[in-house]
Each structure stands twice: as C-alpha cells, then as structure tokens.
Design a protein around this motif. Structure first.
Motif, short mmCIF file in Angstrom:
data_model
loop_
_atom_site.label_atom_id
_atom_site.label_comp_id
_atom_site.label_asym_id
_atom_site.label_seq_id
_atom_site.Cartn_x
_atom_site.Cartn_y
_atom_site.Cartn_z
N ILE A 1 6.63 -9.08 12.54
CA ILE A 1 6.34 -7.65 12.53
C ILE A 1 4.93 -7.44 12.01
CG2 ILE A 1 7.01 -5.38 11.62
CD1 ILE A 1 9.84 -6.54 11.18
N ASP A 2 4.06 -6.86 12.83
CA ASP A 2 2.73 -6.45 12.38
C ASP A 2 2.75 -4.94 12.22
OD1 ASP A 2 1.19 -8.93 12.36
OD2 ASP A 2 1.51 -8.96 14.53
N HIS A 3 2.25 -4.47 11.07
CA HIS A 3 2.37 -3.03 10.81
C HIS A 3 1.18 -2.54 9.98
CE1 HIS A 3 4.67 0.67 10.73
NE2 HIS A 3 4.50 0.77 9.43
N THR A 4 0.67 -1.38 10.36
CA THR A 4 -0.37 -0.69 9.59
C THR A 4 0.15 0.69 9.23
OG1 THR A 4 -2.16 -1.89 10.69
CG2 THR A 4 -2.73 0.18 9.60
N TYR A 5 -0.03 1.05 7.98
CA TYR A 5 0.53 2.32 7.50
C TYR A 5 -0.53 3.08 6.71
CZ TYR A 5 3.70 5.59 5.16
OH TYR A 5 4.31 6.74 4.70
N LEU A 6 -0.66 4.36 7.03
CA LEU A 6 -1.57 5.25 6.32
C LEU A 6 -0.76 6.21 5.45
CD1 LEU A 6 -4.43 6.43 5.81
CD2 LEU A 6 -4.01 7.97 7.78
N TYR A 7 -1.01 6.13 4.15
CA TYR A 7 -0.35 7.06 3.22
C TYR A 7 -1.34 8.15 2.85
CZ TYR A 7 1.49 8.84 -1.22
OH TYR A 7 1.94 9.67 -2.23
N GLU A 8 -0.92 9.40 3.03
CA GLU A 8 -1.78 10.54 2.74
C GLU A 8 -0.91 11.69 2.25
OE1 GLU A 8 -5.54 12.87 4.84
OE2 GLU A 8 -4.20 11.59 6.04
N ARG A 9 -1.18 12.13 1.02
CA ARG A 9 -0.35 13.19 0.46
C ARG A 9 -1.11 13.91 -0.65
NH1 ARG A 9 5.88 12.41 -1.74
NH2 ARG A 9 6.35 14.62 -2.00
N LYS B 1 -3.95 17.28 -6.15
CA LYS B 1 -4.77 16.09 -6.05
C LYS B 1 -4.38 15.30 -4.81
CE LYS B 1 -6.58 12.16 -8.59
NZ LYS B 1 -6.65 11.44 -9.88
N ARG B 2 -5.37 14.94 -4.01
CA ARG B 2 -5.14 14.23 -2.77
C ARG B 2 -5.06 12.72 -3.03
NH1 ARG B 2 -5.41 15.77 2.41
NH2 ARG B 2 -6.03 14.27 4.02
N LEU B 3 -4.01 12.09 -2.47
CA LEU B 3 -3.81 10.65 -2.59
C LEU B 3 -3.83 10.04 -1.20
CD1 LEU B 3 -0.87 10.55 -5.18
CD2 LEU B 3 -3.32 10.35 -5.64
N LYS B 4 -4.55 8.93 -1.06
CA LYS B 4 -4.69 8.34 0.26
C LYS B 4 -4.98 6.84 0.15
CE LYS B 4 -7.09 9.19 4.67
NZ LYS B 4 -8.16 10.00 5.35
N ALA B 5 -4.34 6.07 1.01
CA ALA B 5 -4.59 4.63 1.11
C ALA B 5 -4.00 4.13 2.42
CB ALA B 5 -3.98 3.88 -0.07
N GLN B 6 -4.50 3.02 2.90
CA GLN B 6 -3.99 2.44 4.16
C GLN B 6 -3.84 0.93 3.98
OE1 GLN B 6 -5.48 3.79 8.10
NE2 GLN B 6 -5.99 1.61 8.43
N ILE B 7 -2.73 0.41 4.48
CA ILE B 7 -2.44 -1.01 4.29
C ILE B 7 -2.00 -1.62 5.61
CG2 ILE B 7 0.03 -0.75 3.70
CD1 ILE B 7 -0.45 -2.80 1.46
N SER B 8 -2.37 -2.87 5.82
CA SER B 8 -1.95 -3.63 7.01
C SER B 8 -1.25 -4.91 6.55
CB SER B 8 -3.16 -3.98 7.88
OG SER B 8 -3.76 -2.82 8.39
N LEU B 9 -0.12 -5.18 7.16
CA LEU B 9 0.67 -6.34 6.73
C LEU B 9 1.40 -6.97 7.90
CD1 LEU B 9 3.78 -5.05 6.67
CD2 LEU B 9 2.99 -4.13 4.51
#
Length: 785
Positions: A521-529, A534-542
C-alpha cells in the motif's frame, strides 16, 4: 527487629552495612516451574544465613518472600521479591520469581538485571513446561546457571531421569556435583537421608538438627555401610573430572598429568567448574529436599563458588544513537548508569522503583535524568529492600540492586543517569514485554469513583508493564488487558481490596489482533485543520507491506516494524523552501529531526493500537515513512503526530483486513486412563492440533547410554510412607490450541480427569481466523461488551 507484617523475628542487618567489594556481590534469581519449591528454598536460605530466626512456611502463609495477601491466600508467588543477605562474607542480592506463566513479565525483568540464576527442578516432575520457558528467557540474556533438584524425599523422585531431561529438554550440559544417599528402612522402603559431595568425597546429612542448621560431614570410603555408594561416587567424580577436562584447558592439563582423577584437588576442580559455568558451557547440578531442610547450605555455597559477580559478566553496552554505543564499566569511579527494572506502588511510600546500578554510585537526594522519557527526576530516599521490609541507605554502588523513592515518571526498562551527565541519549537495552491476550471491561461503580479508578489503574499499569489499559473511543469503556485469567483475577482483587476502588469488571474476553493482507500500500495523506483559531497542517507519504509470520528482523511495539527515513532532505522539499517566508523558516528550525521523528512515531503507535474492524491492535505491518512535508509554523509536533496517525488509519480503510486470534502452545500432563477423553475434548470442540505425545516419567530412559554426561542410577521406587503406592508415569500431550477455546479449561480438565491432570499454556503466535469464525466474533463483539 520484629516485622509487623509477618509476625516473625528478623535478624539484625548490621552484617549487611559493611562495604562489600564488587567481586563479593552475587545478584542471583531463583527460577522454576510453579510449585518446584522456589520460595521454600529461599526461606531456608534466609534462616541459615541468620536473616530470620524462624523458617517461613508457604502453606501457613508465614513466608518472608510471599508477602502479598493474594500470594498467601493462594500459596503461590505472584510478584518477584528482592532480598539481601550475607553468606560466607559475600553479599547475595536474591530475587525470588513467580513460576506461573501469567506472571512471566516478573521473570523477564528480573533475569534482565541478574548476573546468575538457580534453576530449581522438581525431582518427581522433572523438567516441566514453565521451566523450559524461564530457561529460554535466561538463555536470551546469557545468564550463567546452577541447578538444584528439589523434593528428593518424595515418592517417584528420580534424580537421574531429571539429569537426562535437562540435557535433552533444556539443551544444556548438566554436571552432577552431588548424588543422593538412599537408605532402606526395615520395610524395604528407600529413604532420602543425605547427599554425597563428589568434589571432596564426603557424605553430608542433617540428622542432628530438625531445622537443618547443622551439616554433618563424613568422609566417604569403601567401608561406608550403604552398599555400592562409594563405587557410584567414584564413578560420578571420574565422569565429572573427565567432562571438565573436555571443556576446560587448564583441567585438561591437570587431567593428563595426574595418575588418576582422585589426585586432582578439590580447589582445582572447583575453579574449573566455575570457569565452565561462567562461560555457559555447563550447568553444575545439586540435589536436596528443602522442605525437609536437606541440601540448602551446599546450594548457598555453590552460589558463591560458581555463579558470577558483576565483574565476571560481559560489560553492558548502552546505545548513544543508532550507530554509536558505549561500554558501561562496573566501577564506582565511572559515571552513573542504572536501569529501572521494576516499579511497585506502596500506599505509604508512593511509587517504589527498583534499580540495578551498572556503573558509578547512586547517592541519596541525587538529581537524575531519565533518558527514555527525557525527564528530570529527584531521589527523595534510597532503600535496601528485604522483601516487604526496607532499610534506608545512603547510596547504591555499582553492581548492586536497590530502591529509589520519589521518582514520579520512571517506568520499567528506563535508563537513569545523573542530571549533569552530557550523555542525554544514553540507553541500556530495554526489557522485552509480552503482548496481553485477555481483557476485561472495567467500570467505576459511580461518578465519584471514576477518579479513584483512574488513579488505581495508573498505578497498577506502572507496576505491571504487561498490562494494557485504554479507553474504547466508540463505547467510552475502559479496557484492561493481561496475560491470563489468573493475572486479571489478581488485578481485580487488588483494585477492590488494595486500592479500595468500587468498580465492576465485565466478562473476560480474548484480545484479538487485526492486520491487512494486501501486498503493498502506497499512500500520501494531507492533514489540514483549524483548532481554536490556529491552523495545523502536515503531509506524509508512506508505504505499508505485510510482515509474514516467519519473517525475521527487529520489530517495534505490537509486532510491527516502523521505518522512519526522515532527514532534512526528505522532510523539506525545494518547493516548500521557496514557498515559506523567513518567520516560518525560523519556526520550523525549532523542531529537530529527533523531535519530528518522535512525533511521527507516536502518531503511528497511536493508530496501530486501534484497528478498523473491531478496535483491536494492528500487527504484522512494516511501515516505511519516506517523506514528510511541513508547512512552517502550521506544522507543530501535534500536527505531525496527528497527521501520521490519520495517514495510517486512512491508508488501511477499505483494504483486505482480517482478524487474528491468539494460538497457544498447550502442554497437558494426564494419567493414561484419561488420555482418550482429554484428547477427544482437545481436538473436538477446542479445535486443537495435537503436535506430539510423550511419556512423562520415562521420557528418555531408552536413549543411547553413551552420552557424555554422568547419569546416576534411579531406584525404581522409594518411599517414606509404607502406605504410599507406586506412581505410574503420566502422558504429556503437546498441542496447538486457539486461546478462545481454552477459557475455563482448568475447571474442565479437573472434571474430565478427577483432578489428576494439570496443564500450562503460553502464547505461540496469532493466526488468521476463518471467515465463519471471524463473522461470529464480529457479531458477538458488536453486540456490546
């Protein structure tokens, strides 16, 4: 001094206040199967060393070592107890460990810090299943051992058979150092009345004192009244010297130059025996009957003579980073390095942390640094423990075991150094903690009891790392997981009686596991909230790949492998460097690579703890995090951790997920007349797979006699009671059985066999459930806890 908890007289500890050099210290443990006589033997050691003035009895509940109420009620050891006493001007720090499989963590964390161990074997039962388990635990840490064959006074005791089983079941080389003296009475029954020391060729008996304090020694000659004893002892000593000469070069030189083995001195033989014991080539074997006060003092001598001091052990290696390590030298002049190996909660003292000091000196009121949790701790008080009794001391020196009062956050397996030590990342090897397989729902009886329950669970969890406590997010219920039925029964008893919490525990359930069977499983996920403005944001690929059951390699918690390929190059892309302003860059620089990696790891572990099917832990996954995109000040540690957690959850959504059930290795000792009914029950409703069938008593009697170890002959039968009957050997069933079918098996087995059979089981692996079985479990679990 009078000990109020036990109602027994305890001798003065003044002889322990003198300074013992590190070469005069023995850190040893007593390990064995349940009911082999560990605590009984330890109580005699305390009495003969002068620590106690009365021999404690397990059946009467007057032992020093089994001090918990639950231990005295059940007559078993539940928690490992530490005690210090002196023998022959040596200091012995002894840990008495449990023999029940449910409390294997107590053995694991004790063996982790021991220098040597005494394995006690039941002469009637031989090498039992849990003995094999604790032996394997000691093998993992390369702990030198001596063996003591106990209960030689019992009907069916067979010393020779036990020696054979040691060789073939434990895979070791037993060296017989004593043989039993069997004397027939006027009815022809054999009585165990003493032992022969094969090194100095003397007969030892304890006939002049019913408490066994006086050891009578008589030189063994060919004129000794028991026929054949002298010839057998000569054979035994000859075999011992020959075996030592095969394993030790110094002894080989003496053996070749001596006219016969009898001219090799006792001291030379002892030195050779010590060398082969310390390097793990062999295990000296002794015998006795602790309950009858026979054989304990020679065993204590053997602890001094053959087991290592801290100086005799290989130097511990601590890690400073992934590619850097350092030796921890056992010297007081070195910097402090200690391992917390056990935590218990005391109503008066608070958390009590047991530590082994590997180097340096731990002083009272010292400020420490916990390198595992990066936390500052302060020592309020240092204690020397005597089971449940304690004495305040000023320091704990290198090589010793002691207790710290005042540490607020330290847990089992944490490394402690002095606060001003620059080696903030120094860590000793941790302690392996087994996975729990049973769980209960626990609920407070009312709103007012919720806080006390939470505090009690927090303290119990800190005491026992093999317990897991978590809150089900969907139901809001608190789940407590443990190693077995008895384990959770003890926890329940302690909650209600020791912590006085008004709580209800639900039905005992099996702790299943979940996994995914997709190839990759290849997956990229963008977290934004946005949270509280206060704005929180990060992106991870695994990338996720399944781990097969026979895969080798290192695993993180829960049987998973988490690989973090996070560097400055994989964290911040060129595109991101150009898109963020200077202020955001400054905010980003505040997070080190280590902090970012810890945040990702924490998020992953959080997600793995709750699977998408029924909320059971996820296992057998290899997770490779190969890139992380950050967005300046928006990418806080919280944002990164949450992103990692949700990325894994999202990646597993709508995948080929399956349930896994725990499979147990089960060993059942059963009389032959009940063999059929037990096998039918095991292979029928319990879905067991029988792996093998053996005869317990005569397991190795037909093996080749040309083995390289000396095996004393066993009398066919001996008894101290004319009404005793010959005990026929039992059959031993080895099987692989799903844990879900073994609930309540103890009662069922007693019913099937009239109470004549016994069993033990331990976790083997987790196996994929059939579709029908999985659907049934899902229906049951979704019906509510």
């Amino acid at each position: 001094m009078y000990h109020e908890n036990f109602g027994i007289q305890i001798a003065d500890h003044q002889h322990l206040k003198i300074y013992y050099s590190i070469s005069k210290i023995r850190n040893i443990g007593i390990i064995a199967h349940i009911d082999a006589g560990k605590t009984t033997t330890t109580e005699r050691m305390l009495y003969y060393s002068g620590y106690t003035r009365r021999i404690g009895d397990v059946d009467d509940g007057t032992t020093v070592m089994d001090y918990l109420k639950q231990e005295r009620e059940r007559g078993i050891t539940i928690t490992s107890a530490t005690i210090t006493f002196a023998w022959r001007n040596y200091r012995i720090n002894l840990i008495d460990t449990p023999g029940h499989v449910d409390f294997t963590i107590e053995v694991e964390r004790s063996i982790r810090i021991l220098d040597g161990a005494v394995t006690i074997l039941d002469a009637v039962s031989g090498v039992e299943a849990q003995t094999q388990t604790v032996w394997a635990q000691a093998n993992r840490y390369n702990v030198p051992r001596i063996a003591y064959v106990n209960k030689m006074d019992r009907v069916g005791a067979r010393f020779g058979r036990t020696i054979r089983e040691m060789k073939y079941k434990l895979g070791t080389t037993p060296l017989v150092c004593q043989i039993p003296v069997i004397q027939k009475d006027n009815r022809g029954n054999g009585l165990f009345c003493g032992i022969v020391d094969l090194l100095d060729m003397q007969v030892l008996n304890w006939n002049k004192d019913p408490k066994g304090s006086v050891v009578n020694k008589t030189p063994l000659t060919d004129k000794y009244p028991i026929m054949g004893l002298y010839d057998e002892a000569i054979k035994g000593r000859s075999s011992l010297i020959e075996a030592l000469s095969e394993m030790d070069d110094n002894m080989l030189d003496l053996f070749l130059s001596a006219e016969d083995h009898m001219k090799i001195s006792v001291e030379d033989a002892k030195q050779a025996l010590r060398r082969v014991t310390l390097n793990g080539k062999a295990v000296p074997v002794f015998c006795g009957a602790s309950f009858r006060n026979i054989g304990v003092q020679p065993l204590m001598d053997a602890i001094i003579d053959y087991l290592p001091s801290p100086l005799d052990r290989s130097v511990p290696i601590a890690s400073l980073s992934d590619d850097e390590s350092v030796e921890i030298l056992p010297k007081e002049t070195e910097k402090l390095c200690a391992l917390a190996f056990k935590v218990i909660y005391d109503n008066k003292r608070g958390p009590i942390v047991f530590v082994r000091v590997y180097s340096g000196k731990l002083d009272n009121h010292m400020t420490l640094y916990n390198t595992n949790i990066h936390h500052k701790e302060r020592v309020n008080k240092l204690l020397q423990m005597y089971a449940n009794d304690a004495e305040e001391i000023s320091s704990i020196t290198a090589g010793n075991i002691g207790v710290i009062i005042g540490l607020k956050e330290t847990r089992t397996g944490d490394t402690l150094i002095q606060f001003n030590d620059s080696r903030k990342s120094l860590r000793l090897k941790n302690i392996d903690i087994p996975a729990p397989v049973f769980f209960h729902v626990v609920e407070a009886a009312g709103i007012s009891e919720e806080k006390p329950l939470e505090e009690a669970l927090k303290n119990i969890l800190r005491e026992d790392p093999s317990l897991h406590v978590h809150v089900d997010k969907d139901s809001g219920q608190t789940l407590i997981s443990g190693m077995g039925e008895l384990h959770l029964e003890i926890v329940k008893d302690r909650l209600l009686n020791d912590f006085k919490v008004k709580a209800k525990l639900g039905k005992m359930r099996i702790s299943y596991r979940e996994t995914v069977i997709d190839d990759k499983i290849d997956h990229t996920y963008l977290y934004e909230r946005e949270i509280m403005g206060k704005r929180l944001k990060a992106q991870i690929s695994l990338t996720i790949t399944p781990i097969h059951e026979n895969d080798q390699g290192s695993f993180n918690e829960g049987g998973n492998r988490i690989i973090l390929n996070l560097t400055k190059k994989t964290i911040i892309s060129d595109e991101l460097d150009q898109s963020i302003n200077n202020q955001e860059t400054n905010e980003l620089i505040k997070l080190s690579i280590e902090e970012i990696s810890n945040a990702v790891y924490t998020g992953m572990i959080s997600s793995l703890y709750r699977g998408p099917i029924l909320g059971f832990p996820i296992t057998r996954l290899s997770i490779n995090v190969h890139s992380l995109r950050l967005f300046g000040a928006e990418s806080t540690k919280t944002a990164i951790s949450t992103c990692a957690s949700q990325a894994l959850t999202d990646a597993l959504k709508d995948r080929n997920l399956v349930l896994l059930e725990p499979l147990m290795n089960v060993n059942i000792d059963v009389p032959e007349e009940y063999l059929g009914v037990v096998l039918g029950d095991l292979t029928g409703t319990r879905r067991g797979n029988v792996l093998g069938l053996e005869t317990s008593g005569n397991l190795f009697d037909n093996l080749d006699n040309n083995i390289k170890i000396y095996i004393p002959p066993d009398p066919i039968f001996f008894s101290s009671n004319n009404n005793d009957k010959i005990i026929n050997p039992k059959k031993v069933i080895h099987a692989h059985v799903p844990l879900s079918t073994m609930l309540g098996y103890s009662s069922s087995l007693r019913s099937l066999t009239g109470g004549t059979a016994s069993f033990d089981m331990r976790l083997s692996s987790f196996g994929i459930m059939s579709d029908d079985r999985a659907k049934a479990v899902i229906r049951e679990m979704q019906g509510g806890f």
